[in-house]
Design an enzyme around this catalytic site. Structure first.
Site, PDB file in Angstrom:
ATOM      1  N   CYS A 126      -1.000   0.513  -6.627  1.00  0.00           N
ATOM      2  CA  CYS A 126      -2.454  -0.397  -6.199  1.00  0.00           C
ATOM      3  C   CYS A 126      -3.667  -0.169  -6.331  1.00  0.00           C
ATOM      4  CB  CYS A 126      -1.496  -0.824  -5.300  1.00  0.00           C
ATOM      5  SG  CYS A 126      -2.797  -2.410  -4.604  1.00  0.00           S
ATOM      6  N   GLU A 138     -33.097 -12.725   1.307  1.00  0.00           N
ATOM      7  CA  GLU A 138     -31.885 -13.300   0.305  1.00  0.00           C
ATOM      8  C   GLU A 138     -31.290 -13.773  -0.992  1.00  0.00           C
ATOM      9  OE1 GLU A 138     -28.727 -11.408   0.406  1.00  0.00           O
ATOM     10  OE2 GLU A 138     -27.679 -12.867  -0.837  1.00  0.00           O
ATOM     11  N   GLN A 145     -19.523  -8.664   6.077  1.00  0.00           N
ATOM     12  CA  GLN A 145     -18.668  -7.038   5.982  1.00  0.00           C
ATOM     13  C   GLN A 145     -16.784  -7.752   6.635  1.00  0.00           C
ATOM     14  OE1 GLN A 145     -19.266  -4.819   5.467  1.00  0.00           O
ATOM     15  NE2 GLN A 145     -21.740  -4.041   5.628  1.00  0.00           N
ATOM     16  N   TYR A 150     -32.127  -7.835   2.398  1.00  0.00           N
ATOM     17  CA  TYR A 150     -30.820  -8.134   1.329  1.00  0.00           C
ATOM     18  C   TYR A 150     -29.739  -8.520   2.625  1.00  0.00           C
ATOM     19  CZ  TYR A 150     -32.905  -4.972  -2.224  1.00  0.00           C
ATOM     20  OH  TYR A 150     -33.365  -3.979  -3.004  1.00  0.00           O
ATOM     21  N   CYS A 192     -24.309   0.993   1.145  1.00  0.00           N
ATOM     22  CA  CYS A 192     -23.017   0.965   1.218  1.00  0.00           C
ATOM     23  C   CYS A 192     -22.975   1.889  -0.401  1.00  0.00           C
ATOM     24  CB  CYS A 192     -21.793  -0.587   0.691  1.00  0.00           C
ATOM     25  SG  CYS A 192     -23.235  -0.934  -0.622  1.00  0.00           S
ATOM     26  N   ASP A 238     -30.282  -3.430   3.588  1.00  0.00           N
ATOM     27  CA  ASP A 238     -28.909  -3.386   3.317  1.00  0.00           C
ATOM     28  C   ASP A 238     -28.227  -3.709   1.982  1.00  0.00           C
ATOM     29  OD1 ASP A 238     -26.221  -3.334   4.371  1.00  0.00           O
ATOM     30  OD2 ASP A 238     -26.044  -4.653   5.497  1.00  0.00           O
ATOM     31  N   CYS A 245      -6.414   0.586  -2.906  1.00  0.00           N
ATOM     32  CA  CYS A 245      -6.935   1.929  -1.849  1.00  0.00           C
ATOM     33  C   CYS A 245      -6.349   2.963  -2.516  1.00  0.00           C
ATOM     34  CB  CYS A 245      -5.283   1.950  -0.107  1.00  0.00           C
ATOM     35  SG  CYS A 245      -5.688   0.386   0.408  1.00  0.00           S
TER      36      CYS A 245
END
Ligand code: SAH
Length: 449
Positions: A78, A331, A281, A310, A406, A379, A81
């Site tokens: 998969c 946004e 999140q 954002y 991120c 962000d 992860c």
């Protein structure tokens, strides 16, 4: 150049941003999945270019003490992860290291330590899942894509999701196979069901189910609703119409078949309305800690004007509102802005306003109007800040900039630009919002010199 299919011996020295191990063989960087830094391995070269190659481990000659048995049975196949083969200590070490290296290399910092907000659990933390659907020999199934492909790997239980989320997938697939709903085939651009999107409020327990379809309706919706009602927390069923080719999951139109079309959840002591299209999140516990860190670093006073670029559904904006004089969120997604305005109302917050616009364009426009925020919070998505956003921040000259990121590479790039405009990196911290996955979140505070 290394030879394809040849086996070489190598020592893993580092990791890529995607979580693969890196080894250097004869001056060539070799990318090796499922590897751990410090391990000596035999590797078969599967792809060879001049300066880099990709290979697979055939034998581990010296095993890392951080290597563990994978708790997830499909982890190797998969693509969801990346780190089930290592312990959490090594995972958080490499994530902190990645943020530190980016800031040192690209933003000219000389950081020796990088703190990380490690997660208390790697299990059941993800409040959102998007399962692609496929079909084989007349039977439809759902799971996650195999790394680098669009092949669906079926899996009964994904351990980073709550059980209820997988139960939704199972219920939808029972219905799909009973009523012969076809799975979407992206090559032929035929078939109905593309993705099953599930979002569950970590505190509220409310579940939103959204079926992404290549069409306008599904057969026998009441049969599906009956099945979903058996799952504790099921609150709403929505269709998202996506008849376009391509990788975008959600379509532009949403049709509510049951419930309100959105769910609610509580975060940082506030209630939030969450539409399917709105960003939220995925790791609730860690998001709260990240936002608390943002609030602390912002050092806001009652006189301050805070600009949150954002802003999504206004999570950070509203969490900062009580400490500030006035807050403005920007946004680009209209549904998220509607959610943000509603969220201000439902929490009785009167000093917050939201603009629906591109963050950079809006910031430049606000600057022209004479708006001078004391603190700017950003962000952005992975690509980082636009040149407009940086230019507007430069002109607005806020006391502090709190940057939630991120992607540490774009964070470091933007930090370097902000440093040229007279800001100094005061604090940097990594945060693990995605245990077992390679993505890493980070937060920085830049102060005006
Ligand atoms: N701060 C929020 C959202 C962060 S995610 C939270 O923590 O919940 C990044 C957000 O930026 C998303 O909501 C996305 O829709 C929005 N976005 C992406 N590109 C944008 C742009 N050019 N201008 C404004 N917002 C944008």
């Amino acid at each position: 150049m290394l030879t394809k299919n040849e086996i070489y011996e190598a020592v893993i020295t580092d990791y890529t941003a995607e979580g693969q191990g890196i080894a250097h063989i004869e001056g060539c960087a070799v990318f090796i999945p499922n590897a751990i830094a410090g391990e000596r391995v035999r590797v078969r070269i599967e792809k060879a270019q001049k300066t880099w190659a990709a290979g697979k481990i055939t034998e581990i000659l010296e095993k890392s003490p951080h290597r563990v048995n994978r708790e997830c049975p499909v982890a190797k196949l998969c693509g969801g992860c990346d780190f089930w083969h290592m312990d959490y200590e090594e995972e958080t070490r490499l994530k902190a290291e990645r943020v530190k290296t980016c800031l040192n290399r690209m933003a000219g910092e000389q950081l020796e330590e990088m703190p990380i907000l490690a997660a208390p659990t790697c299990f059941g933390y993800r409040n959102k899942a998007q399962y692609p659907v496929a079909q084989k020999k007349g039977r439809a199934y759902a799971g996650f894509f195999r790394a680098g492909t669009h092949q669906v790997v079926e899996n009964d239980r994904c351990y980073i999701l709550p059980e209820q989320t997988d139960a939704v997938k199972t219920a939808v697939m029972d219905y799909v196979n009973q009523y012969r709903v076809t799975a979407y085939d992206e090559v032929a651009h035929k078939g109905l069901l593309r993705h099953i999107y599930v979002r569950r409020g970590a505190v509220s327990g409310e579940i939103l189910v959204c079926l992404v379809i290549n069409g306008e309706k599904i057969p026998r919706p009441e049969e599906l609703i009956q099945r979903l009602k058996k799952i504790p927390g099921f609150a709403t069923l929505v269709l998202s119409v996506n008849t376009k080719k391509g990788n975008a999951v959600l379509g532009d139109r949403f049709l509510t078949l049951h419930g309100k079309g959105y769910i609610e959840d509580t975060l940082c002591g506030l209630t939030f309305r969450l539409s399917p299209r709105s960003f939220y999140q995925v790791n609730h516990h860690q998001a709260q800690r990240l936002y608390q860190a943002a609030i602390d670093l912002a050092g806001i006073t009652k006189e301050d004007l805070v600009l949150d670029l954002y802003c999504g559904v206004g999570t950070i904006t509203l969490a900062m509102a009580s400490a500030a004089g006035r807050v403005i969120g920007v946004e680009v997604i209209p549904q998220a802005v509607e959610d943000a305005r509603d969220n201000a109302r439902r929490n009785g917050i009167e000093n917050a306003e939201f603009l629906c616009a591109d963050a950079g364009a809006a910031a430049l426009e606000l600057e022209k109007q004479g708006i001078r925020p004391d603190v700017v919070v950003v962000d952005p998505p992975r690509k980082g800040l636009s040149a407009d956003a940086i230019e507007a921040m430069h002109r607005m000259n806020p006391r502090r900039i709190v940057y939630v990121s991120c992607d540490p590479a774009t964070l470091a790039r933007d930090a370097a630009l902000l440093k040229q405009h007279g800001y100094r990196l005061q604090t940097a911290m990594a945060a693990d919002l995605f245990p077992r996955c390679a993505h890493v979140e980070s937060i920085c505070c830049l102060v005006r010199e």
